[in-house]
Design an enzyme around this catalytic site. Structure first.
Site, PDB file in Angstrom:
ATOM      1  N   GLU A  52      -3.828 -17.938  10.424  1.00  7.40           N
ATOM      2  CA  GLU A  52      -2.681 -17.298   9.791  1.00  7.40           C
ATOM      3  C   GLU A  52      -1.892 -18.307   8.958  1.00  7.40           C
ATOM      4  O   GLU A  52      -1.636 -19.425   9.397  1.00  7.40           O
ATOM      5  CB  GLU A  52      -1.789 -16.693  10.879  1.00  7.40           C
ATOM      6  N   LYS A 121       0.954  -8.348   6.535  1.00  6.26           N
ATOM      7  CA  LYS A 121       1.040  -8.104   7.969  1.00  6.26           C
ATOM      8  C   LYS A 121       1.972  -6.924   8.223  1.00  6.26           C
ATOM      9  O   LYS A 121       3.053  -6.819   7.625  1.00  6.26           O
ATOM     10  CB  LYS A 121       1.559  -9.360   8.674  1.00  6.26           C
ATOM     11  N   CYS A 182      -3.096 -11.126  13.776  1.00  8.41           N
ATOM     12  CA  CYS A 182      -2.428 -11.707  14.948  1.00  8.41           C
ATOM     13  C   CYS A 182      -1.699 -10.668  15.809  1.00  8.41           C
ATOM     14  O   CYS A 182      -2.310  -9.960  16.596  1.00  8.41           O
ATOM     15  CB  CYS A 182      -1.477 -12.820  14.515  1.00  8.41           C
ATOM     16  N   SER A 375       9.263 -44.690  36.501  1.00  7.78           N
ATOM     17  CA  SER A 375      10.149 -44.774  37.662  1.00  7.78           C
ATOM     18  C   SER A 375       9.406 -44.957  38.970  1.00  7.78           C
ATOM     19  O   SER A 375      10.021 -45.259  39.994  1.00  7.78           O
ATOM     20  CB  SER A 375      10.991 -43.494  37.753  1.00  7.78           C
TER      21      SER A 375
END
Length: 727
Positions: A52, A121, A182, A375
């Site tokens: 896309e 789209k 999509c 740490s």
């Protein structure tokens, strides 16, 4: 008019791509598009689709609104039209298009230096990480097209003045192709349903779909379902060839698009690409027989629905045959990787997704490597292990001859002038670009210091160790000099305010030292440039607000900021074996502690005690709050059912109320998005941060409900006692 087709059909080779596009990188994006077209041509493909908005890349955000973006997109399209490799192939590319002063997210279908169709789209993604309605408008004219007037630069190449724009399909002499973009796949009435009933045989889906833990199977199942109608009968098949293309890589933000280009035939995956890869271009092809589709569409009920289907799609003609019927071409179906789709375990997704994201971020930032304050706890351990995973992926790609990875690795490692350097040893490469530091105080233990040192040695990181008590003491002295008051820790009789302030001093000083070392360590080692500082606060701590603002969790980016403690532990357990790092077992067995308070014989600071809730509980709160969209009262009702067998209603009410009083979500480091309940407040989770933390109305409702509910936990305890007595 329907396509004229041979009754037996023919063989057709199709190609779908994953491309690592980058927002507004028009040169790079064009190069990758042209490379994918060339590879598809070499494999004999007659149809090629890409991800896309591949010309601009998907993540341009408000740059989509700029006229420059639209102008440069058309300029790139000219280069694609002129490409010799694209000439004898139907090529589908994506870009933004303005039509009648409205901006659309479009696919441009090309053939023989002509534009066949501009397909906008219709349904836009506008939830979670997606804001498509901010930039684009949906095409609202169902099964309708209009004339689109082409810019002069396109007219000069194609000779066309106008082309159709809208909801149509492309018809060749032997088949019919329809576009599904999509989000359209995820809608209840997905376009492929009507297209299939109208005779469309090949479906394309160009996506910008991001990686999220455990998400891939949902995406694959939806696409398989597109050509395999729901049902258990083997005859309940709608049939079709479905091509899925996806963006890959970090597009300039918190998301990682995970590729996974693949092809399904009649509901079965027949070709697939990789999910996590450092390749900028990946092309997946398959050669199939059109008759395989047609034979699956002989189901009587489907034929009756198709015969009665009204409102045919407009067909844009392409005067060509995409399939071959020559006898010598009638070979067995060819695919790249046939078989059921291969899924990574969540532990592997944690290992590879953030690692690929870190590599893209590092190579595109122009920086010389990463810095992590180690740490000795599991969070910074996970961050460091993900960096090592990145180094492993780089070494693997380099060993396979990936020139792009080798070139980037040479530049990042300061070896750009050395054409012989190839980073094939992950530990050696890690030592060049990854820097760690243990920043201890009098509150730190030998155990955490040794774990940090052992991990750095195991992965090959350049490690430093310091004691910052002098820095902390200087701040204490300054405060006492100005105010005449000396704050004390809680274990020494100090108040909660004093105790918290003294902890925060240490945490914030670590951030200052981290950036100092990140800027100067390359100089110390005789190199140029600087390092990016990585954060290591997990999603549960971010949700609870269990961190000091602007402490060592404040960094440039954070690869684990959207990953739960539970998943991080699973990842570390997996990586210990997969990466041959036995040192990781020591981190799994350690009690999570910030080590910001003095250790006494009666007291050792514990994260979960400080938070007032466990990490497992935090994950549950986060999913109910974000994914299930529950406020305090709704969450209490849900947990009263799920936890009622072990906790009283008032205990559950107290836990829920405490969470809502304490959670905060500001000053978060930009983090890799991996979990659907992330509280990342810049884009994904939009809620105010200034709350009335009394939640008076909501909490009264909870209390009223809790007092009226039976206490099932006592019943459970009584039954447990009966069982013990009986035993």
């Amino acid at each position: 008019m329907a396509a004229s087709v041979h009754p037996a059909g023919g063989l057709i080779t199709v190609a779908t791509c994953s491309l690592n596009q980058h927002a507004l990188d028009f040169d790079g994006n064009l190069e990758r598009i042209l490379r994918s077209i060339k590879i598809a041509k070499e494999k004999g493909a007659k149809l090629r689709i890409g991800p896309e908005l591949e010309i601009t890349a998907y993540g341009c955000q408000d740059h989509f609104l700029e006229g420059d973006t639209q102008l440069h997109s058309w300029q790139v399209l000219v280069k694609i039209l002129e490409c010799e490799d694209a000439y004898d192939m139907v090529v589908d590319v994506g870009m933004p298009v303005v039509h009648k002063n409205v901006l659309y997210n479009c696919r441009i279908i090309l053939y023989q230096r002509k534009i066949l169709l501009i397909r906008p789209k219709m349904w836009l993604a506008n939830d979670g990480n997606y804001r498509e309605l901010r930039w684009f408008s949906p095409w609202m004219k169902h099964k309708q097209t209009e004339d689109f007037h082409l810019p002069k630069m396109i007219v000069d190449v194609t000779g066309q003045q106008t082309v159709p724009i809208g909801h149509a399909v492309v018809s060749t002499q032997d088949t019919c192709i329809g576009v599904e973009l999509c989000e359209e796949l995820f809608t209840p009435a997905a376009p492929h349903i009507e297209m299939a009933l109208d005779g469309v045989e090949i479906f394309t889906n160009s996506s910008g779909s991001h990686h999220e833990l455990r998400k891939l199977r949902t995406r694959i199942d939806l696409i398989k379902e597109a050509t395999l109608k729901a049902g258990t009968l083997p005859t309940s098949l709608s049939g079709g060839l479905y091509l899925y293309a996806n963006q890959q890589g970090c597009d300039g933000d918190r998301l990682y698009y995970d590729g996974c280009a693949f092809i399904t035939l009649n509901g079965r995956v027949i070709a697939q690409g990789s999910q996590f890869s450092l390749n900028d271009v990946e092309v997946v092809t398959a050669t199939v027989h059109l008759q395989d589709i047609r034979s699956h569409r002989t189901w009587s009920s489907r034929s009756m629905q198709a015969a009665g289907h009204e409102g045919a799609f407009q067909r844009v003609r392409a005067e060509t045959r995409l399939s071959s019927e020559d006898a010598e071409d009638l070979i067995e179906t060819q695919v790249d990787h046939e078989g059921e789709f291969e899924y990574n375990m969540p532990e592997e997704e944690v290992a590879y997704g953030p690692a690929c994201w870190l590599w893209d971020y590092l190579r595109r930032s122009g920086m010389g490597g990463y810095f992590v304050p180690l740490s000795g706890g599991i969070d910074s351990c996970a961050t460091a292990t993900i960096v090592y995973s990145m180094c492993r992926l780089v070494a693997k790609a380099a060993a396979e001859g990936n020139e792009s990875v080798i070139k980037d690795a040479r530049r990042i490692a300061g070896e750009a002038a050395d054409s012989s350097y190839v980073p094939i040893d992950p530990r050696e490469f890690c030592g060049r670009i990854f820097h760690t530091c243990y920043m201890g105080t009098s509150n730190s233990s030998d155990e955490t210091r040794n774990r940090a040192k052992g991990l750095a040695e195991a992965i090959g990181a350049y490690h430093t160790d310091l004691n910052m008590d002098a820095c902390v003491a200087a701040i204490h002295t300054l405060f006492a000099f100005v105010t005449g008051k000396k704050p004390e820790y809680k274990v020494h009789g100090g108040s909660n305010a004093e105790n918290l302030a003294l902890q925060n001093i240490q945490a914030r000083l670590r951030m200052l030292l981290a950036y100092l070392f990140a800027q100067l360590l390359p100089w110390v080692r005789g190199k140029t440039g600087a390092l990016l500082v990585l954060g290591s606060a997990n999603v549960d701590e971010a949700l609870r607000g269990y961190y000091t603002k602007y402490d060592c969790s404040a960094a440039d980016i954070n690869p684990i900021g959207s990953i739960s403690k539970v998943d991080l532990k699973r990842f570390i357990a997996w990586a210990g074996k997969a990466f041959e790092l036995p040192i990781l077992d020591d981190f799994l067995n350690a009690t999570p502690t910030a080590e910001l308070e003095p250790i006494t014989k009666d007291y050792v600071q514990s994260d979960e005690i400080d938070m007032g809730m466990t990490y497992e509980e935090l994950s549950i709160y986060g999913r109910l709050r974000k994914q299930s969209k529950m406020g305090p009262y709704g969450m209490f009702n849900k947990l009263a059912i799920e936890w009622g067998h072990r906790l009283s209603p008032t205990d559950i009410a107290d836990k829920v109320k405490y969470f809502f009083r304490m959670h905060k979500m500001t000053t978060l480091t930009p983090s890799y998005h991996a979990e659907a309940y992330s509280p990342e407040d810049q884009r994904f989770d939009h809620r105010p941060f200034l709350y009335n933390t009394r939640w008076a109305w909501q909490f009264r409702a909870i209390d009223a409900k809790a007092s009226a509910m039976p206490d099932r936990s006592k019943k459970g305890e009584a039954n447990k006692g009966d069982n013990v007595q009986a035993a």
